[in-house]
Design a protein around this motif. Sequence first.
Motif, PDB file in Angstrom:
ATOM      1  N   ASP A 128       0.879  -1.162   0.000  1.00 20.88           N
ATOM      2  CA  ASP A 128       0.000   0.000   0.000  1.00 20.88           C
ATOM      3  C   ASP A 128       0.919   1.215   0.000  1.00 20.88           C
ATOM      4  N   LEU A 129       0.939   1.962  -1.073  1.00 18.37           N
ATOM      5  CA  LEU A 129       1.830   3.119  -1.110  1.00 18.37           C
ATOM      6  C   LEU A 129       1.343   4.156  -0.096  1.00 18.37           C
ATOM      7  N   ALA A 130       2.220   4.505   0.823  1.00 16.25           N
ATOM      8  CA  ALA A 130       1.857   5.519   1.829  1.00 16.25           C
ATOM      9  C   ALA A 130       1.980   6.885   1.153  1.00 16.25           C
ATOM     10  N   VAL A 131       0.892   7.253   0.507  1.00 17.48           N
ATOM     11  CA  VAL A 131       0.926   8.446  -0.355  1.00 17.48           C
ATOM     12  C   VAL A 131       1.432   9.682   0.388  1.00 17.48           C
ATOM     13  N   GLU A 132       0.924   9.882   1.615  1.00 17.79           N
ATOM     14  CA  GLU A 132       1.261  11.090   2.391  1.00 17.79           C
ATOM     15  C   GLU A 132       2.753  11.257   2.617  1.00 17.79           C
ATOM     16  N   THR A 133       3.452  10.119   2.794  1.00 15.74           N
ATOM     17  CA  THR A 133       4.890  10.214   3.079  1.00 15.74           C
ATOM     18  C   THR A 133       5.731   9.801   1.870  1.00 15.74           C
ATOM     19  N   SER A 134       5.092   9.632   0.714  1.00 14.24           N
ATOM     20  CA  SER A 134       5.858   9.233  -0.475  1.00 14.24           C
ATOM     21  C   SER A 134       6.357  10.487  -1.198  1.00 14.24           C
ATOM     22  N   SER A 135       7.182  10.266  -2.218  1.00 13.73           N
ATOM     23  CA  SER A 135       7.689  11.407  -2.979  1.00 13.73           C
ATOM     24  C   SER A 135       6.607  12.048  -3.847  1.00 13.73           C
ATOM     25  N   PHE A 136       5.457  11.392  -3.920  1.00  8.94           N
ATOM     26  CA  PHE A 136       4.319  12.002  -4.600  1.00  8.94           C
ATOM     27  C   PHE A 136       4.041  13.355  -3.946  1.00  8.94           C
ATOM     28  N   ASN A 137       4.239  13.386  -2.653  1.00 14.48           N
ATOM     29  CA  ASN A 137       4.025  14.617  -1.890  1.00 14.48           C
ATOM     30  C   ASN A 137       5.130  15.644  -2.082  1.00 14.48           C
ATOM     31  N   LYS A 138       6.212  15.232  -2.765  1.00 14.79           N
ATOM     32  CA  LYS A 138       7.260  16.215  -3.101  1.00 14.79           C
ATOM     33  C   LYS A 138       7.044  16.720  -4.520  1.00 14.79           C
ATOM     34  N   GLY A 139       5.885  16.376  -5.073  1.00 12.28           N
ATOM     35  CA  GLY A 139       5.566  16.870  -6.415  1.00 12.28           C
ATOM     36  C   GLY A 139       5.974  15.911  -7.522  1.00 12.28           C
ATOM     37  N   GLU A 140       6.273  14.658  -7.177  1.00 12.97           N
ATOM     38  CA  GLU A 140       6.648  13.706  -8.222  1.00 12.97           C
ATOM     39  C   GLU A 140       5.442  13.414  -9.122  1.00 12.97           C
ATOM     40  N   SER A 141       5.712  13.125 -10.396  1.00 12.36           N
ATOM     41  CA  SER A 141       4.601  12.899 -11.324  1.00 12.36           C
ATOM     42  C   SER A 141       4.010  11.506 -11.125  1.00 12.36           C
ATOM     43  N   TYR A 142       2.775  11.330 -11.649  1.00 11.84           N
ATOM     44  CA  TYR A 142       2.143  10.015 -11.620  1.00 11.84           C
ATOM     45  C   TYR A 142       3.028   9.008 -12.359  1.00 11.84           C
ATOM     46  N   ALA A 143       3.515   9.408 -13.543  1.00 11.05           N
ATOM     47  CA  ALA A 143       4.286   8.462 -14.369  1.00 11.05           C
ATOM     48  C   ALA A 143       5.524   7.994 -13.616  1.00 11.05           C
ATOM     49  N   ASP A 144       6.277   8.929 -13.026  1.00  9.65           N
ATOM     50  CA  ASP A 144       7.506   8.525 -12.311  1.00  9.65           C
ATOM     51  C   ASP A 144       7.161   7.635 -11.117  1.00  9.65           C
ATOM     52  N   THR A 145       6.096   7.972 -10.425  1.00  7.55           N
ATOM     53  CA  THR A 145       5.714   7.176  -9.245  1.00  7.55           C
ATOM     54  C   THR A 145       5.374   5.742  -9.658  1.00  7.55           C
ATOM     55  N   PHE A 146       4.503   5.594 -10.658  1.00  5.83           N
ATOM     56  CA  PHE A 146       4.060   4.243 -11.031  1.00  5.83           C
ATOM     57  C   PHE A 146       5.149   3.463 -11.764  1.00  5.83           C
ATOM     58  N   ASN A 147       5.993   4.151 -12.541  1.00  9.59           N
ATOM     59  CA  ASN A 147       7.096   3.437 -13.200  1.00  9.59           C
ATOM     60  C   ASN A 147       8.025   2.853 -12.148  1.00  9.59           C
TER      61      ASN A 147
END
Length: 335
Positions: A83-102
Amino acid sequence: MANVFTGKSLTVIDDLSIEERKYLFEKTRILKKAIQEDDKQTMDKFRINDKDFGIYEVFLESSTRTKESFRNAANFHQVKLSDLAVETSSFNKGESYADTFNTLAGYRNAIFIVRSKIEGVCRWLEEETQAFAKRNNLKRKPAFINAGDGKHEHPTQELLDEFTFLEENNWSFKNIHLALVGDLYHGRTVHSKADGLKIFESVTVDLIAPPELAMPDYYKIKMKENGFKLREFSSIEEYLNQDNIAKIWYFTRPQLERMGEQILKKQEELRRSITFKKEFIRKLPENTRFYHPLPRHRKHPTIPSFLDGTTLNGWESQSINGMYVRIVLLSMIAG
Ligand code: ASP
């Protein structure tokens, strides 16, 4: 479970053909019975064999039932669940969807279960991650399950709704007369019905919502093109003052998080026209059942809790069915 859906993604309900949906319902019926009777031999036939397979849940919007029923489905299959911990992931540093899922697709073979505000995101991510796998010589084809994308669709909810309607109506695909009540503008579960209800030979849909929350034209046109008969009403009261009342009612909550300021200001008044009142009960046809994808708001539910102990309550068994349907869907994708 060998079938033609192996390796595919479920981004909208129509990604599954009517035949594939019927196959899923039949399998779900068998699995549900097996779990209820603790028939281990039958249950084993449903389990994903490839234990390298994993499930990745990425929920960028809140969820209880979808997330937890998939988690329990993964437990049933005894496959790894992350389960990706979205709140503490780099998604929260503005990473793109593509980079996150790749990144996630690079680690292992997975079925991604994604909930997001962005409509159509699963189809796009499927293409992105497949191009990423190709660039990096990975022999995998990540599959995506749309667990709700903005106000677009919620295909796995649609599957469990259809399964429940069938289960409670003698498995008849002949005709259905359904009242959709509530926030039909922002609610994605009712939008999936425009293609979902095609499994029935004859469909009548009554749309009950004030103009601000009315079903968008796009879905109304689609329903008409699919041969559905449509009628529109602006409140429950108005609906109950005519003769042809449906026995299957499907409520949705006002989707406050998706409303603009103007509509939010009027939310109380709008809610009144789609909230069921005690005095309405006597106007309902015999054997009426109410369904709801849930959640209900704890202070302002459109199906008030005094109805919980009545025969109208179909929403509890509907919610329980979510896990069975999702177990079978995962086995169909994993193959
Ligand atoms: N749980 C459903 C959804 O995610 C319904 C809702 O939130 O109102 O769309």
